[in-house]
Design an enzyme around this catalytic site. Structure first.
Site, short mmCIF file in Angstrom:
data_model
loop_
_atom_site.label_atom_id
_atom_site.label_comp_id
_atom_site.label_asym_id
_atom_site.label_seq_id
_atom_site.Cartn_x
_atom_site.Cartn_y
_atom_site.Cartn_z
N HIS A 104 -12.46 -4.92 8.14
CA HIS A 104 -12.91 -4.76 6.75
C HIS A 104 -14.25 -4.04 6.66
O HIS A 104 -14.93 -4.13 5.64
CB HIS A 104 -13.03 -6.12 6.05
CG HIS A 104 -11.73 -6.79 5.77
ND1 HIS A 104 -10.98 -7.37 6.76
CD2 HIS A 104 -11.04 -6.98 4.61
CE1 HIS A 104 -9.88 -7.90 6.23
NE2 HIS A 104 -9.90 -7.67 4.92
N GLU A 122 0.81 -1.23 0.00
CA GLU A 122 0.00 0.00 0.00
C GLU A 122 0.84 1.27 0.00
O GLU A 122 0.48 2.26 -0.64
CB GLU A 122 -0.97 -0.01 1.19
CG GLU A 122 -2.19 -0.91 1.00
CD GLU A 122 -1.93 -2.37 1.28
OE1 GLU A 122 -2.84 -3.19 1.09
OE2 GLU A 122 -0.79 -2.69 1.71
#
Length: 670
Positions: free
Chosen positions: A472, A403
Site C-alpha cells: 500500500h 479493478e
C-alpha cells in the site's frame, strides 16, 4: 429468471420459419466469411500475411447469426478469432484484407493486423489479442449505450475466456447494474490446445445461474437457429431486460492458430468437427424452402467472387509510410492556458481541490461520470468524493471490488463516447487489472489509427511514510510512464490538483491522475473556479541560481523546505515541480539546468531505473556541457516499503539525503 432461460442448457430449435430472402442473406454472409477465412489461411501459408492469424472456419454460423439482429449503432467486442464477427457486423472485406496485408488502406492503417481489426464507426470496438479483455470493455460500452439510448452490446468470447477473472468481473458488474449486454460464448471445445472439459469444473449454464442471469444455448452450426434466438435475446436486452449469457456450440476446423498441427486432437474428433458444416446446414434449409440448387450455387459463387476481388484490390494497396510509424500514439491535445493563482488567495486543502474539480466537471459535462469502489454514498475510503453522490446519484457510481471491471468500464465508456473518471483505490492495486491500462487504454487509439476515442481519467493515490507496508506504499509512476499512450500526472498543490484534474477529464487521451494521500490535508492557495493546468508543463516552484532540483508530488514540498535551509548556507536552489511525469517537460528542466549548471532529481519512488534516471540521462545527452557538477538522484532504496516506522524512515529519502545530494553536486567533477 426470464423465459429466455433454458435450465437444461440444451439447444432449442428456432420458433419460426425464415423467409427465403432472409435465409439467402444469412447464407450469403456465411459464404463470405468462409471464403475470407479460406483465402486468409492460404495467403498466410504462402507468406503474404505476416504476424499471427486465427481463422474461424467451422464457426461461421455463430458470427453471422449473432450479428444479424444488430443495428449499425449496436456495438460488439471481439477476440483474436474475430474476422467473422467483423464481416458479419458490416466491415468492408477489402479494408480487412488490407489490414491483414499490413497496407496503409487497412481498416486500422496496418497498426492492428489480424487480431486487432476494428471500426468504431459501425460499432466494432475491436478484436483483441488478450483473452477475455473485451468483456470489461463491453460492460463499459453497455453503460454508455444505456446512458445515451437503447443500443445493445454483444461481447464475443471463447470457452477458454470463462477461466479468466475478467469474465467474472465483467459479468458480475453487468448483472449488478442490469446493463444491455449479451455475453456470447462460441464454445468450440478447445481453449488453445486444452479440451474444454479439462478447464472448467462448472458449465456456463451453471455459471449464469450463479450470476442470476438468463442462459440460452444454441446450435452454432445452424445460422437460422442462432439468428432467431439472438433476435429474441437482443429484443429482451434492448427493452431493459438486462444481460444474457448465450452459448453457441460450434466447431473449430483449424488449429488454435494457423500452423497449429492439432496433435492434441484425434482423427475422430477432427472428422466429427468437419461433419458439422454451417454452409451445408444453411443450404439444406434453403432447399427445404424450395430454393433450387442453381440459385444456391449462384449465391455461393457470387459471395466467393466478392471476397476474392476484395483481396486482390487489397494486395495492390500501398504500404504505410515509415515516417508514420509513431502516429496516433496520443490524440492531439487541445490548447490549455494556465491561469494565475494569486499567492494571497485563501488556503485550500489538497483534497478539497480534487473534490472541487470532480464536482465542477460533473456539473459542466453531462458525459462525465465517476465510478469506483465506495466512491458513491460512502464518499470514498479517503473521503475525496464525499458529497458528490448526493448531487449526481446517476453519475457517481459504486462498483464491486473489481479493478478489471472498473478500468474496463472506463475503456469501453470512453470508446462509446462518455468521459469516464474511474478510481482505483490504491496505486498498488493497478497491478490487479494492468491489462486494461497496458494493452487496452494505452494502445487502442494507436491500434485503431486514431478511430477509437480514449478520453478517460484514472484517479488513484499513493504515499509512503504512514507505515502502510509493502502493498500500500508503492510509487509506480515510472512503470506507468514507460507505457506509450498513457499520460501520467502527479500534482503537489491544491491549485495543481484542481487544474490538472479538470484538464485530464477533458483530455482525449487516457490519463492516470495520481494523488498523494499524505498531502490531502496540506493547504496552499486556492485556484479560481475553472482553473486549468496544461498537461506536460512543469512549473518553477522556487527560483535559484546554483542547483536545479527536479521533483514532483509530495517531494516537491520536501525539496522546498530543504532549499529554505540551504539558503542559510548561501546555496541558491531552484526547484522545478514536474507535475506531469509523462510527457515530461524537458525544455523547462533543460533551461533551468543551463542556468544553474547542476542537477538533482528527487522522488519518493525507488531510485533504480526510475524517473530520475530518465531525467539525468536526458540532461547528460542534451545539456552535458552546461554541467559543472555531477547530476544526482535521490529516492527510496531498492526494496519494497518496510512496515515499521524506523525502517520506513530509513528507506524513504529524508531532508538530509536531499541536502547531501545538493551539496555534493556543487563539488566539481573529479
Amino acid at each position: 429468471m426470464t423465459s429466455l432461460v433454458e435450465s437444461t442448457g440444451v439447444s432449442q430449435p428456432p420458433s419460426g420459419t425464415p423467409s427465403v430472402a432472409e435465409l439467402e442473406e444469412l447464407y450469403r454472409s456465411i459464404c463470405e466469411v468462409r471464403r475470407f477465412e479460406l483465402l486468409t489461411s492460404d495467403l498466410y501459408r504462402d507468406g503474404a500475411i505476416p504476424g499471427f492469424v486465427h481463422v474461424s472456419l467451422g464457426q461461421e454460423g455463430t458470427a453471422v447469426g449473432a450479428c444479424h439482429p444488430l443495428r449499425v449503432s449496436d456495438m460488439i467486442t471481439s477476440n483474436h478469432r474475430g474476422h467473422g464477427h467483423c464481416l458479419a457486423k458490416g466491415m468492408d472485406p477489402e479494408a480487412m484484407f488490407a489490414e491483414l496485408f499490413g497496407r496503409a488502406t487497412g481498416s486500422v492503417g496496418g497498426r492492428g493486423g489480424s487480431m486487432h481489426i476494428a471500426d468504431p464507426s459501425i460499432g466494432i470496438l475491436g478484436a483483441n489479442g488478450i483473452v477475455g479483455a473485451g468483456l470489461p470493455i463491453a460492460v463499459g460500452a453497455a453503460h454508455a449505450a444505456r446512458t445515451r439510448g437503447d443500443d445493445v452490446v454483444v461481447a464475443f468470447f471463447g470457452d477458454g475466456a470463462v477461466a479468466q477473472g475478467a469474465f467474472h468481473e465483467a459479468v458480475n458488474l453487468a448483472a449488478l447494474w442490469q446493463l444491455p449486454v449479451v455475453f456470447f460464448c462460441e464454445n468450440n471445445g478447445y481453449a488453445e490446445f486444452t479440451a474444454a472439459e479439462g478447464g472448467h469444473p462448472a458449465t456456463l449454464a451453471e455459471r449464469a445461474a450463479g450470476y442470476g442471469l438468463p442462459f440460452v444455448a444454441v446450435d452454432g452450426a445452424d445460422v437460422w437457429a442462432v439468428s432467431e434466438r439472438m433476435r429474441e435475446v437482443v429484443a429482451s436486452v434492448r427493452a431493459g431486460g438486462g444481460p444474457v449469457i448465450v452459448e453457441a456450440r460450434t466447431d473449430r476446423w483449424h488449429g488454435h492458430y494457423e500452423g497449429d498441427q492439432q496433435r492434441y486432437r484425434d482423427t475422430d474428433d477432427l472428422r466429427r468437427a468437419r461433419s458439422s458444416d454451417p454452409l451445408t446446414v444453411a443450404e439444406d434449409r434453403l432447399r427445404s424452402l424450395g430454393v433450387p440448387d442453381a440459385r444456391i450455387h449462384a449465391l455461393h459463387d457470387d459471395a466467393f467472387a466478392r471476397i476474392d476481388a476484395a483481396a486482390e484490390r487489397a494486395r495492390r494497396a500501398p504500404e504505410p509510410l515509415p515516417a508514420d510509424a509513431g502516429r496516433y500514439v496520443t490524440a492531439e491535445r487541445p490548447l490549455v492556458r494556465e491561469g494565475v493563482v494569486p499567492e494571497e488567495a485563501p488556503p485550500m486543502k489538497y483534497i478539497e481541490g480534487i473534490r472541487a474539480a470532480l464536482s465542477d466537471a460533473l456539473r459542466d459535462d453531462p458525459l462525465a461520470f465517476l465510478a469506483g469502489i465506495d466512491v458513491g454514498a460512502g464518499g470514498g475510503v479517503f473521503a475525496v468524493s464525499r458529497g458528490l453522490w448526493a448531487d449526481h446519484p446517476d453519475r457517481v457510481l459504486d462498483t464491486p471490488i473489481s479493478e478489471s471491471a472498473v478500468l474496463g468500464l472506463g475503456v469501453g465508456g470512453a470508446m462509446a463516447g462518455l468521459h469516464p473518471i474511474v478510481e482505483i483505490m490504491y496505486l498498488d492495486f493497478i497491478g490487479v487489472a494492468f491489462d486494461q491500462l497496458l494493452n487496452q487504454a494505452a494502445k487502442l487509439h494507436f491500434m485503431t489509427a486514431g478511430r477509437a476515442r480514449m478520453g478517460m481519467t484514472v484517479r488513484t493515490q499513493f504515499g509512503a511514510s504512514r507505515a502502510a507496508g509493502s502493498q500500500h506504499s508503492q510509487s509506480l509512476e515510472a512503470l506507468l510512464a514507460h507505457i506509450p499512450g498513457l499520460t501520467v500526472v502527479m500534482p503537489s498543490t491544491a491549485a495543481d490538483a484542481y487544474g490538472l484534474l479538470r484538464t485530464a477529464i477533458e483530455d482525449p487521451n487516457p490519463v492516470v491522475y495520481i494523488e498523494n494521500r499524505t498531502l490531502y490535508g496540506r493547504r496552499s492557495p486556492a485556484p479560481p473556479e475553472g482553473h486549468r493546468v496544461p498537461i506536460g508543463s512543469a512549473r518553477i516552484a522556487r527560483q535559484g541560481t546554483d542547483v536545479t532540483v527536479v521533483s514532483y508530488s509530495r517531494m516537491v514540498l520536501e525539496c522546498l523546505e530543504v532549499a529554505e535551509h540551504l539558503a542559510d548556507e548561501g546555496i541558491s536552489v531552484e526547484v522545478v515541480d514536474l507535475r506531469t511525469i509523462s510527457p515530461w517537460d524537458r525544455q523547462t528542466v533543460l533551461d533551468s539546468v543551463k542556468r544553474t549548471s547542476r542537477l538533482v532529481v528527487v522522488h519518493e519512488a525507488v531510485t533504480d531505473l526510475g524517473v530520475g534516471g530518465e531525467i539525468v540521462a536526458t540532461v547528460v545527452d542534451q545539456a552535458f556541457w552546461a554541467l559543472d557538477g555531477p547530476p544526482r538522484r535521490v529516492g527510496a532504496a531498492f526494496s519494497p516499503a518496510p512496515y515499521a516506522p524506523p525502517l520506513e524512515a530509513a528507506w524513504l529519502p529524508q531532508h538530509e539525503d536531499i541536502a547531501h545530494a545538493i551539496r555534493s553536486t556543487l563539488e566539481p567533477f573529479s
